[in-house]
Design a protein around this motif. Structure first.
Motif, PDB file in Angstrom:
ATOM      1  N   ILE A  13     -43.675  10.558 -16.127  1.00 47.26           N
ATOM      2  CA  ILE A  13     -42.778  11.625 -15.691  1.00 47.26           C
ATOM      3  C   ILE A  13     -42.080  12.134 -16.937  1.00 47.26           C
ATOM      4  O   ILE A  13     -41.356  11.398 -17.599  1.00 47.26           O
ATOM      5  N   PHE A  16     -36.921  15.217 -15.135  1.00 50.57           N
ATOM      6  CA  PHE A  16     -36.458  15.366 -13.759  1.00 50.57           C
ATOM      7  C   PHE A  16     -35.019  15.825 -13.784  1.00 50.57           C
ATOM      8  O   PHE A  16     -34.277  15.530 -14.715  1.00 50.57           O
ATOM      9  N   VAL A  58     -35.570   7.592 -17.763  1.00 51.39           N
ATOM     10  CA  VAL A  58     -36.193   8.913 -17.739  1.00 51.39           C
ATOM     11  C   VAL A  58     -36.308   9.422 -19.172  1.00 51.39           C
ATOM     12  O   VAL A  58     -35.439   9.158 -20.002  1.00 51.39           O
ATOM     13  N   PHE A  61     -33.737  14.191 -18.662  1.00 53.90           N
ATOM     14  CA  PHE A  61     -32.985  14.553 -17.461  1.00 53.90           C
ATOM     15  C   PHE A  61     -32.152  15.759 -17.820  1.00 53.90           C
ATOM     16  O   PHE A  61     -31.486  15.762 -18.855  1.00 53.90           O
ATOM     17  N   GLY A  88     -34.295  20.779  -6.926  1.00 57.00           N
ATOM     18  CA  GLY A  88     -34.567  19.891  -8.045  1.00 57.00           C
ATOM     19  C   GLY A  88     -35.890  20.247  -8.687  1.00 57.00           C
ATOM     20  O   GLY A  88     -36.648  21.069  -8.161  1.00 57.00           O
ATOM     21  N   TRP A  89     -36.134  19.627  -9.817  1.00 59.54           N
ATOM     22  CA  TRP A  89     -37.389  19.838 -10.541  1.00 59.54           C
ATOM     23  C   TRP A  89     -37.903  18.509 -11.055  1.00 59.54           C
ATOM     24  O   TRP A  89     -37.130  17.572 -11.264  1.00 59.54           O
ATOM     25  N   ILE A  90     -39.213  18.424 -11.206  1.00 58.66           N
ATOM     26  CA  ILE A  90     -39.842  17.253 -11.790  1.00 58.66           C
ATOM     27  C   ILE A  90     -41.041  17.735 -12.588  1.00 58.66           C
ATOM     28  O   ILE A  90     -41.691  18.714 -12.212  1.00 58.66           O
ATOM     29  N   GLU A  91     -41.290  17.081 -13.696  1.00 59.94           N
ATOM     30  CA  GLU A  91     -42.453  17.417 -14.510  1.00 59.94           C
ATOM     31  C   GLU A  91     -43.256  16.151 -14.777  1.00 59.94           C
ATOM     32  O   GLU A  91     -42.696  15.127 -15.156  1.00 59.94           O
ATOM     33  N   TYR A  92     -44.553  16.257 -14.562  1.00 59.29           N
ATOM     34  CA  TYR A  92     -45.479  15.163 -14.821  1.00 59.29           C
ATOM     35  C   TYR A  92     -46.288  15.507 -16.058  1.00 59.29           C
ATOM     36  O   TYR A  92     -46.942  16.547 -16.103  1.00 59.29           O
ATOM     37  N   LEU A 133     -39.784  21.062  -4.051  1.00 55.19           N
ATOM     38  CA  LEU A 133     -39.391  20.592  -5.376  1.00 55.19           C
ATOM     39  C   LEU A 133     -40.164  21.395  -6.419  1.00 55.19           C
ATOM     40  O   LEU A 133     -41.394  21.486  -6.343  1.00 55.19           O
ATOM     41  N   THR A 135     -42.182  21.769  -9.280  1.00 52.27           N
ATOM     42  CA  THR A 135     -43.022  20.745  -9.884  1.00 52.27           C
ATOM     43  C   THR A 135     -43.810  21.330 -11.038  1.00 52.27           C
ATOM     44  O   THR A 135     -44.438  22.374 -10.898  1.00 52.27           O
TER      45      THR A 135
END
Length: 145
Positions: A13, A16, A58, A61, A88-92, A133, A135
């Protein structure tokens, strides 16, 4: 160890955080109330981020203002009314962004951004998850060392 989901090899990840409606509300809650070690990004006083190693668990963040998320996805500071606003956001971080983007497209996901290099040097494909989310699948050179 990388996680392989249907051909997309997720390495980790990359980041986030919440998407804030205003910088003031983000600062009040995350810095003033929770005491998170966040600071303004150089050249962008509304994007509040943790420095590497300052917040365990993380790699990155950050509180991402909705207007900046909209600009990054659509080139304008307003989130389109026909799409749900992300909270929210998340990056893989993925091994192969070309392949990951192709797989997402083939599976019928609506890509907001496909393999675009951001001004800060990260290359990203973005979409909204089924839950709303924001992404990203990314290649982030400075996180790969």
């Amino acid at each position: 160890m990388a996680l392989n989901l249907s051909g997309i090899e997720v390495l980790f990840i990359a980041g986030f955080g919440p998407v804030s409606v205003t910088a003031e509300s983000g600062t009040a809650f995350y810095i003033d109330t929770l005491g998170l070690p966040l600071k303004a990004m150089d050249g962008n006083s509304e994007y509040l981020l943790s420095e590497e190693g300052k917040l365990e668990g993380v790699k990155h963040f950050a509180i991402w203002p909705l207007s900046q998320a909209a600009t990054s996805c659509f080139g304008i500071p307003q989130w389109p009314s026909h799409l749900s606003k992300p909270q929210g956001w998340i990056e893989y971080e993925v091994q192969d962004l070309d392949l990951a983007t192709h797989i997402l497209s083939d599976k019928g996901y609506h890509l907001l951004v496909a393999k675009r290099t951001e001004p800060w040097g990260q290359t990203v494909t973005r979409l909204l998850s089924p839950e709303g989310l924001l992404t990203g699948l990314t290649v982030t050179p400075w996180l790969r060392s």
